[in-house]
Design a protein around this motif. Structure first.
Motif: not given
Length: 496
Positions: A447-451, A473-479
């Motif tokens: 939810n708050t992590v991308i890698a 990270l902001t959940p659902g944000a375009a990261n």
């Protein structure tokens, strides 16, 4: 709030790439032919001897080919090994581009590392030694451990042995959780071993033994020990089907439908497989004048291996093929099972603790520091995992360029940007299309992590390994686009 681990579906390619898809697949075929050449000259990848291309013009080895050359060809267009003399990106120029790309949409921050695969030189470092939640990038550690401990050619056996009671047979799990309900499919990974094939072989053995009357089916799923569910996992994730209770045998990687990779999973995958086997056995037995008693019971204690008379068995796809599948589809259940099978092969219990200890040992033997690394599972679903971008790039570098050739079996499992696995629907806009078909990387999403950790040959023909991690990270944000832009910059880099 529900946390989601990365998954793959049917690898769709968005509209922007549909027109060039056939040519991209042609490019991939050429790359696939190039891999054996690269393996032959391990520990480093190299490039053709040619001048560097401008950053905005694809280099010859990145352009869509006009024709295919046969393996081993030497003429124009033939696949050739890369040269170790290719220019290395300048850290200053590279950092300027990556820092501009790695900006979060909302809260949180990105860390990142880029290394030269051949030399290990550090080309970009943004808090690269700071440990972060890696999400499914944790599977890279598990894949390396499995390939080292088990070996890429190892297969797991699902056996039927004679039970202690007359007329009883015991279905015994041996680590294959990719069983199919039907006939074995030799060319498949999922369903390579089929329960219908196992049932027919069992009936043949029973007939040879002169069996008559009723056959009862028992289940031995005692290979794994410890809790079947990791307490570090969110119950919401388990309920949603991100993983399931772990057993040493299952149909379709603990999925009700082999065509579906989403939704709830069976909570007793071993019993589900045993009931499917019993049904197949009943069908096969009827033709032989035998009957199968309804129901399946777990054996109170496993039959000692030295006393178990094997009636029939089927074998799984290879570990190398299973590693390919777990990386490409980011299957949490399969990753955890592979960790436990690695633990057993290393002399440890087939438990979560055994899997973690085995992974850490294998990383240490590769020379990758683990003092700061904390592992709560081996799939990346747990938020308690802590791994640095530097540790992840060292793992990728070990796969691409390290001294252990067994790790090369993981290369094909990295999803390809815009084409396969969990990257199949990414790299489809103007800011990331430069990396389409070129970037190969393992994704990670909570939810708050991308890698994103992987490898790419840049425009100058240099193999680079990288890892970018976003936490808080902001959940659902375009990261995700930020990580994709960063990797695409590496693909187009003539950064000198």
């Amino acid at each position: 709030m529900k946390r989601r681990a990365s998954r793959a579906g049917t690898d769709p390619v968005a509209g922007l790439l549909r027109g060039i898809l056939p040519m991209l697949f042609l490019t991939l075929l050429v790359v696939a032919l190039a891999i054996p050449a690269g393996l032959a000259i391990a520990p480093a990848f190299h490039r053709p001897d040619s001048s560097a291309a401008a950053a905005d013009t694809p280099a010859p080895w990145q352009q869509v080919p006009t024709r295919l050359s046969p393996p081993g060809g030497t003429g124009a267009g033939a696949v050739q090994p890369l040269s170790s003399s290719a220019p290395v990106p300048g850290p200053g120029a590279l950092a300027a581009q990556l820092n501009d790309a790695l900006k979060t949409d909302g809260a949180g921050a990105f860390t990142g590392v880029v290394q030269d695969a051949a030399t290990g030189a550090l080309l970009f470092d943004r808090a690269g030694d700071e440990t972060r939640v890696p999400a499914s990038n944790m599977k890279l550690l598990t894949a390396v451990s499995a390939l080292r401990v088990l070996g890429p050619d190892r297969r797991f056996s699902t056996k039927v042995v004679a039970g202690s009671a007359p007329g009883s047979v015991v279905l015994t799990g041996g680590g294959d959780v990719l069983l199919g309900a039907g006939e074995s499919a030799p060319d498949a990974v999922l369903g390579h071993a089929g329960l219908a094939t196992l049932a027919k072989a069992t009936v043949q053995a029973l007939r040879h033994d002169g069996a008559a009357g009723t056959v009862s089916v028992q289940l031995d799923d005692s290979l794994f020990t410890g809790p079947s569910l990791n307490p570090a996992w969110s119950p919401d994730d388990v309920a949603a089907g991100e993983t399931a209770p772990l057993f040493p045998l299952a149909l379709n990687s603990a999925r009700f439908d082999p065509a579906s990779t989403t939704g709830p999973r069976p909570q007793d995958a071993a019993m589900g497989a045993a009931e499917a086997f019993s049904a197949q056995l009943a069908t096969a037995a009827a033709a032989a004048g035998l009957t199968v008693a309804p129901g399946v019971e777990r054996v109170p204690a496993p039959v000692p291996s030295g006393n178990a008379r094997i009636l029939a068995e089927v074998q799984s796809a290879t570990v190398g093929q299973q590693v390919d599948l777990l990386l490409r589809t980011s299957d949490n259940f399969l990753a955890e099972v592979m960790g436990r099978m690695s633990a057993l092969a290393s002399g440890r219990p087939g438990s979560n603790d055994g899997a973690i200890a085995t992974v850490l040992q294998q990383l240490g033997e590769l020379g990758i520091p683990t003092e700061t690394l904390h592992a709560a599972d081996v799939s990346g679903l747990a938020l308690a995992n802590q791994v640095s971008a530097r540790q992840l790039t060292e793992v990728v570098r070990a796969i691409t360029s390290g001294p252990d050739p067994r790790l090369r079996a993981a290369l094909a499992g990295f999803p390809v940007a815009a084409l396969t696995g969990t990257l199949g629907d990414r790299y489809t806009d103007a800011s990331t299309a430069r990396g389409a078909g070129l970037v190969r990387a393992k994704t990670g999403t909570l939810n708050t992590v991308i890698a994103l950790s992987g490898y790419v040959v840049d425009a100058d023909g240099r193999l680079l390994v990288f890892s970018f991690i976003g936490n808080g990270l902001t959940p659902g944000a375009a990261n995700k686009p930020a990580l994709d832009r960063a990797a695409s910059l590496l693909a187009g880099c003539g950064c000198r």
